[in-house]
Motif scaffolding. Structure first.
Motif, short mmCIF file in Angstrom:
data_model
loop_
_atom_site.label_atom_id
_atom_site.label_comp_id
_atom_site.label_asym_id
_atom_site.label_seq_id
_atom_site.Cartn_x
_atom_site.Cartn_y
_atom_site.Cartn_z
N UNK A 40 0.83 -1.20 0.00
CA UNK A 40 0.00 0.00 0.00
C UNK A 40 0.87 1.25 0.00
N UNK A 41 0.32 2.30 -0.63
CA UNK A 41 0.98 3.61 -0.68
C UNK A 41 2.36 3.54 -1.36
N UNK A 42 2.48 2.63 -2.34
CA UNK A 42 3.72 2.49 -3.10
C UNK A 42 3.40 2.55 -4.58
N UNK A 43 4.13 3.36 -5.31
CA UNK A 43 3.91 3.47 -6.75
C UNK A 43 4.38 2.21 -7.45
N UNK A 44 3.79 1.89 -8.62
CA UNK A 44 4.14 0.63 -9.29
C UNK A 44 5.62 0.50 -9.63
N UNK A 45 6.26 1.55 -10.11
CA UNK A 45 7.65 1.50 -10.55
C UNK A 45 8.62 2.06 -9.52
N UNK A 46 8.13 2.32 -8.34
CA UNK A 46 8.99 2.85 -7.29
C UNK A 46 9.81 1.73 -6.67
N UNK A 47 11.09 1.95 -6.39
CA UNK A 47 11.91 0.90 -5.76
C UNK A 47 11.34 0.53 -4.40
N UNK A 48 11.37 -0.76 -4.12
CA UNK A 48 10.84 -1.21 -2.84
C UNK A 48 10.54 -2.69 -2.86
N UNK A 49 9.78 -3.13 -1.87
CA UNK A 49 9.48 -4.54 -1.70
C UNK A 49 8.41 -4.99 -2.70
N UNK A 50 8.40 -6.29 -2.94
CA UNK A 50 7.38 -6.95 -3.76
C UNK A 50 6.62 -7.91 -2.86
N UNK A 51 5.31 -7.90 -2.96
CA UNK A 51 4.48 -8.70 -2.07
C UNK A 51 3.32 -9.32 -2.83
N UNK A 52 2.82 -10.43 -2.30
CA UNK A 52 1.62 -11.08 -2.84
C UNK A 52 0.46 -10.97 -1.85
N UNK A 53 0.59 -10.05 -0.91
CA UNK A 53 -0.46 -9.89 0.10
C UNK A 53 -1.78 -9.46 -0.51
N UNK A 54 -1.72 -8.67 -1.59
CA UNK A 54 -2.97 -8.24 -2.24
C UNK A 54 -3.74 -9.44 -2.79
N UNK A 55 -3.04 -10.37 -3.42
CA UNK A 55 -3.71 -11.55 -3.96
C UNK A 55 -4.20 -12.46 -2.84
N UNK A 56 -3.43 -12.56 -1.77
CA UNK A 56 -3.88 -13.37 -0.63
C UNK A 56 -5.15 -12.80 -0.01
N UNK A 57 -5.22 -11.48 0.04
CA UNK A 57 -6.42 -10.85 0.61
C UNK A 57 -7.63 -11.07 -0.27
N UNK A 58 -7.43 -11.01 -1.59
CA UNK A 58 -8.56 -11.17 -2.50
C UNK A 58 -9.04 -12.61 -2.54
N UNK A 59 -8.12 -13.53 -2.87
CA UNK A 59 -8.52 -14.92 -3.07
C UNK A 59 -8.68 -15.67 -1.76
N UNK A 60 -8.21 -15.12 -0.66
CA UNK A 60 -8.42 -15.76 0.62
C UNK A 60 -9.68 -15.32 1.32
N UNK A 61 -10.36 -14.30 0.78
CA UNK A 61 -11.59 -13.81 1.41
C UNK A 61 -12.74 -14.74 1.08
N UNK A 62 -13.64 -14.87 2.01
CA UNK A 62 -14.75 -15.81 1.84
C UNK A 62 -15.71 -15.37 0.74
N UNK A 63 -15.74 -14.07 0.40
CA UNK A 63 -16.67 -13.58 -0.61
C UNK A 63 -16.21 -13.88 -2.03
N UNK A 64 -15.01 -14.44 -2.21
CA UNK A 64 -14.53 -14.70 -3.56
C UNK A 64 -15.32 -15.80 -4.24
#
Length: 213
Positions: A55-79
């Motif tokens: 969160x609060x990170x630009x797409x091409x800005x140097x920094x960490x890479x995470x899969x937390x967004x996909x875990x939040x989406x596909x791990x939610x019961x409403x999916x």
């Protein structure tokens, strides 16, 4: 001498046209692909890159890479309901639109149905109308409360209900509207298929005893 000069000018012009025409035919599609890639592919790649950033990170800005967004989406019961509704919406629209489109294509290409020329012209009109305008028209026509068609039906049957009997915002209503919008492009593709099929094959099958199906 003048005639020879004109002939040499004609030869020179023909040579230049042929020399430059081939590169234009070669590079014009490549240029179109580059423009299309810049306008479509690059934004999609940036969007994919943004999905792996915190969160609060630009797409091409140097920094960490995470899969937390996909875990939040596909791990939610409403999916699961979302995937089920998406599958039902897409498959239902195709199942409803394809037989209707094929029937219209068969009538226009393989029969002498009256007003075929008018049907050809009318099928192109929906493809020229924006999808938003078509959807808004169906909403205004079949709105569960204020839709005039629903109001007329309630008056005819003497119903005192405030809504219905049709609800354009339901899954069935959305499938219906989507299927109606899919029929013209499907019809356009199927007419080409039926037009290119050799009718003599059908005649030979009929002579051999095959039924219509």
């Amino acid at each position: 001498a003048r005639e020879n000069g004109r002939n040499w000018q004609l030869v020179a012009r023909t040579f230049l046209v042929r020399r430059w025409a081939f590169p234009v035919r070669t590079w014009a599609p490549l240029l179109a692909l580059l423009i299309l890639g810049f306008l479509v592919v690059i934004p999609i790649l940036v969007l994919v890159a943004a999905s792996f950033r915190p969160d609060n990170t630009l797409p091409l800005e140097p920094g960490d890479v995470t899969v937390a967004n996909y875990e939040e989406i596909f791990g939610h019961i409403s999916i699961l309901p979302i995937l089920r509704n998406t599958l039902l919406y897409s498959v239902g629209s195709v199942v409803l639109a394809l037989p209707l489109a094929f029937g219209l294509a068969f009538l226009t290409e393989r029969t002498d149905v009256p007003f075929r020329r008018w049907l050809y012209a009318l099928m192109f009109i929906p493809m020229a109308v924006p999808v938003f305008a078509t959807a808004l028209g169906w909403v205004l026509l079949l709105g569960p409360r204020a839709g005039p068609l629903n109001q007329w039906i309630r008056i005819l049957i003497g119903s005192q209900a405030d809504e219905g009997p049709f609800n354009i915002f339901s899954m069935a209503g959305m499938i219906f509207v989507h299927a109606i919008g899919m029929i013209p492009p499907m019809w356009l593709l199927l007419t080409g298929v039926l037009r290119n099929m050799d009718a003599r094959l059908e005649e030979a099958a009929t002579v051999s005893g095959a039924g219509p199906w």
